[in-house]
Design an enzyme around this catalytic site. Sequence first.
Site, PDB file in Angstrom:
ATOM      1  N   HIS A 129       0.874  -1.177   0.000  1.00 36.27           N
ATOM      2  CA  HIS A 129       0.000   0.000   0.000  1.00 36.27           C
ATOM      3  C   HIS A 129       0.911   1.226   0.000  1.00 36.27           C
ATOM      4  O   HIS A 129       1.994   1.193   0.593  1.00 36.27           O
ATOM      5  CB  HIS A 129      -0.826  -0.050   1.293  1.00 36.27           C
ATOM      6  CG  HIS A 129      -1.921   0.951   1.402  1.00 36.27           C
ATOM      7  ND1 HIS A 129      -1.697   2.273   1.703  1.00 36.27           N
ATOM      8  CD2 HIS A 129      -3.259   0.822   1.279  1.00 36.27           C
ATOM      9  CE1 HIS A 129      -2.855   2.911   1.757  1.00 36.27           C
ATOM     10  NE2 HIS A 129      -3.824   2.059   1.503  1.00 36.27           N
ATOM     11  N   ASP A 206       3.042  -3.815   8.338  1.00 30.74           N
ATOM     12  CA  ASP A 206       1.774  -3.129   8.110  1.00 30.74           C
ATOM     13  C   ASP A 206       0.678  -4.157   8.415  1.00 30.74           C
ATOM     14  O   ASP A 206       0.397  -5.035   7.597  1.00 30.74           O
ATOM     15  CB  ASP A 206       1.715  -2.644   6.659  1.00 30.74           C
ATOM     16  CG  ASP A 206       0.357  -2.059   6.301  1.00 30.74           C
ATOM     17  OD1 ASP A 206      -0.545  -2.079   7.157  1.00 30.74           O
ATOM     18  OD2 ASP A 206       0.209  -1.600   5.153  1.00 30.74           O
ATOM     19  N   GLN A 209      -4.523  -4.894   7.669  1.00 27.18           N
ATOM     20  CA  GLN A 209      -5.549  -5.834   7.189  1.00 27.18           C
ATOM     21  C   GLN A 209      -5.496  -7.161   7.942  1.00 27.18           C
ATOM     22  O   GLN A 209      -6.226  -8.087   7.584  1.00 27.18           O
ATOM     23  CB  GLN A 209      -5.375  -6.105   5.677  1.00 27.18           C
ATOM     24  CG  GLN A 209      -5.549  -4.896   4.790  1.00 27.18           C
ATOM     25  CD  GLN A 209      -7.009  -4.461   4.632  1.00 27.18           C
ATOM     26  OE1 GLN A 209      -7.941  -5.110   5.091  1.00 27.18           O
ATOM     27  NE2 GLN A 209      -7.211  -3.322   3.983  1.00 27.18           N
ATOM     28  N   LYS A 232     -10.695   0.085  10.551  1.00 28.84           N
ATOM     29  CA  LYS A 232     -10.836  -1.181   9.813  1.00 28.84           C
ATOM     30  C   LYS A 232     -11.237  -2.318  10.746  1.00 28.84           C
ATOM     31  O   LYS A 232     -11.371  -3.457  10.317  1.00 28.84           O
ATOM     32  CB  LYS A 232      -9.525  -1.528   9.109  1.00 28.84           C
ATOM     33  CG  LYS A 232      -9.217  -0.588   7.950  1.00 28.84           C
ATOM     34  CD  LYS A 232      -8.119  -1.130   7.092  1.00 28.84           C
ATOM     35  CE  LYS A 232      -7.471  -0.054   6.255  1.00 28.84           C
ATOM     36  NZ  LYS A 232      -8.243   0.275   5.058  1.00 28.84           N
ATOM     37  N   CYS A 372      -4.686   2.297  -3.587  1.00 29.19           N
ATOM     38  CA  CYS A 372      -3.421   2.833  -3.059  1.00 29.19           C
ATOM     39  C   CYS A 372      -2.268   1.855  -3.268  1.00 29.19           C
ATOM     40  O   CYS A 372      -1.373   1.746  -2.424  1.00 29.19           O
ATOM     41  CB  CYS A 372      -3.526   3.209  -1.587  1.00 29.19           C
ATOM     42  SG  CYS A 372      -4.774   4.435  -1.255  1.00 29.19           S
TER      43      CYS A 372
HETATM   44  N1  PMP Z   1      -2.003  -0.562   4.623  1.00 30.33           N
HETATM   45  C1  PMP Z   1      -2.958  -1.354   4.136  1.00 30.33           C
HETATM   46  C2  PMP Z   1      -2.617  -2.754   3.730  1.00 30.33           C
HETATM   47  C3  PMP Z   1      -4.259  -0.857   4.012  1.00 30.33           C
HETATM   48  O1  PMP Z   1      -5.216  -1.639   3.514  1.00 30.33           O
HETATM   49  C4  PMP Z   1      -4.531   0.480   4.390  1.00 30.33           C
HETATM   50  C5  PMP Z   1      -5.914   1.058   4.235  1.00 30.33           C
HETATM   51  N2  PMP Z   1      -6.461   0.888   2.947  1.00 30.33           N
HETATM   52  C6  PMP Z   1      -3.495   1.241   4.918  1.00 30.33           C
HETATM   53  C7  PMP Z   1      -2.235   0.693   5.017  1.00 30.33           C
HETATM   54  C8  PMP Z   1      -3.705   2.637   5.375  1.00 30.33           C
HETATM   55  O2  PMP Z   1      -4.597   2.668   6.425  1.00 30.33           O
HETATM   56  P1  PMP Z   1      -5.138   4.060   6.964  1.00 30.33           P
HETATM   57  O3  PMP Z   1      -5.794   4.717   5.785  1.00 30.33           O
HETATM   58  O4  PMP Z   1      -6.120   3.682   8.009  1.00 30.33           O
HETATM   59  O5  PMP Z   1      -3.988   4.811   7.450  1.00 30.33           O
END
Ligand code: PMP
Length: 417
Positions: A129, A206, A209, A232, A372
């Site tokens: 991401h 990270d 998920q 999430k 993203c």
């Molecule tokens: N890493 C991953 C794998 C994600 O799915 C996301 C959210 N789509 C993020 C980072 C970023 O999370 P946040 O927008 O809550 O900062």
Amino acid sequence: QAARRVGDIRADFPLLSAHPDRVYLDSAATSQRPEAVIAAETAFVRESYAAVHRGSSVATGEATIAFESARETIAAFVGAAPNEIVWTENATDALNIVALGISDASLGLGAERFALKPGDEVLITEAEHHANLIPWQRLVARTGATLRWVPVDEHGEWSIDALRERVGPRTRIVAFAHVSNVTGSIAPVADVAEIARGSGALTVLDACQSVPHRQIDVGALGVDFAAFSSHKMLGPTGIGALWGRAELLDELPPARTGGSTITTVTMEKSEFLPSPQRFEAGTQPVSQAVGFAAAADYLTALGHDAIGAHEEQMTGLLVEAVDATPGVTLVGPRPGKPRASLASFIVDGVHAHDVGQFLDDRGITVRTGHHCAQPLHRRLGVAATARASAYVYTTPEDIERFRVALSEVRGFFGAGG
Ligand code: PMP
């Protein structure tokens, strides 16, 4: 403890009750909140809200207890000690705090152990991401270090062997997602951590998920830092957490500085408190922390085993719905292989945004776009994919509606059968 029926769980979510005809398959982007979370946050705001960690009033004392007990709840949820949990805005913020702290250390602003030099390497994967990519791009640009990555294959997956080949004596940081938000692949975290440790590199996970969906003991995973987001995992927006090993957090330079982070301040310089206070500059998201803890309590009450069993069933149905539809290509692990409860897909001859619009017109909410993760999509050869994701409140009927609608997409757009 008996698993609750999904119909009963759904009734806990006011938004789902407010839109009974809607199928919400976008929990990997953000999840819905149960009444217990909304009520906990509201009750705190109505009855206990005050400044925390400031002054000595009874009101401050009460609010501080609620704030710190929320930290204890989140720490226990991931098997950590409370001082290893730093409140952040979200997972993105948590990852930036690590990268910026290392950047500051590289400028001589604290703890030599984190400092990067030209020639040092930061290793990530091509599946990351942007939240776990751009902070490292900036870090290497500031320090003269080099960014390397493990490539993904045509399904968007990377291999542990390819990672092992890229870890060497100059590798200082290995940063990767536990679960990909695009492919749903589950990384072999313990193996990566062991390889990284063998080269003396720090690992940054990270866990955005993974923490919402499976029982995680961050310490046992073998990594050094982990980032996740409340929104999430059924909690409020505006708060996330950075976990780190205490001895590392106590030395990582604070990326943001200001009130509440210090022991002594003179006109020339400042000394910082240990973790977590050294990172929590300024007024904190207090009621969000209370809601975040209520979300963790709600998930704990459902039980990780029950969540896992339900999600496994939903994942099977999602994968089947996508894989069995002619002209639709599933991204990520092949059917039958382990994956998280999401399925991204490409419809031959139809842009992902049109797919999303078609499904939305039928009341089905999915996510479309590059999620993203532009480099990953570039490797897949598409600008965008559509993604359906399930959570504790998703029903087989939701996925059946999705399956039927998906089977009609190509016919509707004249893209074939
Ligand atoms: N890493 C991953 C794998 C994600 O799915 C996301 C959210 N789509 C993020 C980072 C970023 O999370 P946040 O927008 O809550 O900062």
